[in-house]
Design a protein around this motif. Structure first.
Motif, PDB file in Angstrom:
ATOM      1  N   GLY A 203       0.751  -9.136  -9.696  1.00  0.00           N
ATOM      2  CA  GLY A 203      -0.618  -8.798 -10.046  1.00  0.00           C
ATOM      3  C   GLY A 203      -1.318  -8.225  -8.829  1.00  0.00           C
ATOM      4  O   GLY A 203      -0.967  -8.548  -7.686  1.00  0.00           O
ATOM      5  N   GLU A 204      -2.290  -7.363  -9.062  1.00  0.00           N
ATOM      6  CA  GLU A 204      -2.976  -6.742  -7.944  1.00  0.00           C
ATOM      7  C   GLU A 204      -4.416  -6.435  -8.285  1.00  0.00           C
ATOM      8  O   GLU A 204      -4.780  -6.281  -9.465  1.00  0.00           O
ATOM      9  CB  GLU A 204      -2.269  -5.458  -7.513  1.00  0.00           C
ATOM     10  CG  GLU A 204      -2.209  -4.396  -8.568  1.00  0.00           C
ATOM     11  CD  GLU A 204      -1.421  -3.170  -8.110  1.00  0.00           C
ATOM     12  OE1 GLU A 204      -1.891  -2.044  -8.366  1.00  0.00           O
ATOM     13  OE2 GLU A 204      -0.348  -3.347  -7.496  1.00  0.00           O
ATOM     14  N   VAL A 205      -5.243  -6.368  -7.263  1.00  0.00           N
ATOM     15  CA  VAL A 205      -6.648  -6.012  -7.383  1.00  0.00           C
ATOM     16  C   VAL A 205      -6.938  -4.937  -6.345  1.00  0.00           C
ATOM     17  O   VAL A 205      -6.599  -5.103  -5.175  1.00  0.00           O
ATOM     18  CB  VAL A 205      -7.561  -7.232  -7.158  1.00  0.00           C
ATOM     19  CG1 VAL A 205      -9.023  -6.812  -7.222  1.00  0.00           C
ATOM     20  CG2 VAL A 205      -7.283  -8.326  -8.184  1.00  0.00           C
ATOM     21  N   THR A 206      -7.555  -3.827  -6.789  1.00  0.00           N
ATOM     22  CA  THR A 206      -7.859  -2.718  -5.900  1.00  0.00           C
ATOM     23  C   THR A 206      -9.346  -2.418  -5.921  1.00  0.00           C
ATOM     24  O   THR A 206      -9.955  -2.402  -7.004  1.00  0.00           O
ATOM     25  CB  THR A 206      -7.083  -1.456  -6.307  1.00  0.00           C
ATOM     26  OG1 THR A 206      -5.680  -1.747  -6.307  1.00  0.00           O
ATOM     27  CG2 THR A 206      -7.333  -0.310  -5.338  1.00  0.00           C
ATOM     28  N   GLY A 207      -9.910  -2.184  -4.758  1.00  0.00           N
ATOM     29  CA  GLY A 207     -11.307  -1.787  -4.655  1.00  0.00           C
ATOM     30  C   GLY A 207     -11.453  -0.615  -3.703  1.00  0.00           C
ATOM     31  O   GLY A 207     -10.774  -0.555  -2.674  1.00  0.00           O
TER      32      GLY A 207
END
Length: 212
Positions: A203-207
């Motif tokens: 899982g990943e979160v990008t900003g």
């Protein structure tokens, strides 16, 4: 047993999305009956143009340039094609024709006392970015953080058309009035991505943020 890599050498994704544009324009009269601006009734306004859900595409691809240092390059794209809305008005009775408000209606044969008028509103959205990324693996090998910096470009193009028809001495006369605009946004951006591996899954979160 397979597992994911917190800093993959080559990676990519392609997604199909259904997007809907919300028309936030005010109820500006576009087709009226009567006399502008003193005594008129609005038949069609800009708020009557409702968009449906349209298919959009988002794609991302990246590759590691140096496995030891974690440096890589990444490109992404999002596009929404031919989002369209339309509305049509017809003459309500023999004595009441359709008119475009302002000076355009009375100055033309078609858009004053018209039998039918159609509105068409079309827009396209394209955005792409190119970034240099660096992947760092922390003390635990199942997670990483990627820092990125690069360039983004956004293009929003729109077209609005008014087409009318009027019978003059029993013969149809047609006219078209088109306006269009093309908006471009570009600038530098920075961002970060947190990635966590759980066995074969991740899982990943990008900003991202930038000055455009």
């Amino acid at each position: 047993v397979g597992c994911c890599c917190p800093c993959p050498s080559v990676y990519g994704s392609v997604e199909a999305m259904f997007l809907k544009r919300d028309n936030q324009s005010f109820d500006q009269p576009v087709v009226i009956t009567g006399r502008w601006p003193d005594a008129f009734d609005t038949v069609l306004s800009s708020g009557d143009l409702d968009f449906d859900f349209e298919l959009g595409v988002r794609a991302l691809a990246g590759m590691r340039l140096n496995e030891c240092t974690g440096w890589g390059i990444e490109a992404s794209y999002l596009g929404l094609f031919d989002t369209a809305a339309a509305a049509t008005a017809v003459r309500p009775d023999a004595s009441t024709g359709l008119t475009i408000p302002g000076g355009l209606g009375p100055a033309t044969n078609v858009f004053s006392d018209a039998d039918s008028i159609r509105l068409d509103y079309v827009s396209e959205l394209h955005t792409a970015d190119l970034s240099l990324v660096r992947c760092n693996v922390g003390c635990r090998s199942d997670r990483s953080i990627e820092w990125m910096a690069g360039f983004r470009y956004v293009d929003l193009s729109e077209a609005f058309g008014i087409s009318g028809e009027r019978l003059i001495q029993g013969l149809p006369e047609n006219g078209v009035y088109d306006v269009w605009t093309d908006n471009s946004l570009y600038g530098a951006q920075i961002g970060a991505r947190l990635r966590r591996c759980l066995g074969r899954f991740s899982g990943e979160v990008t900003g991202k943020a930038g000055i455009y």
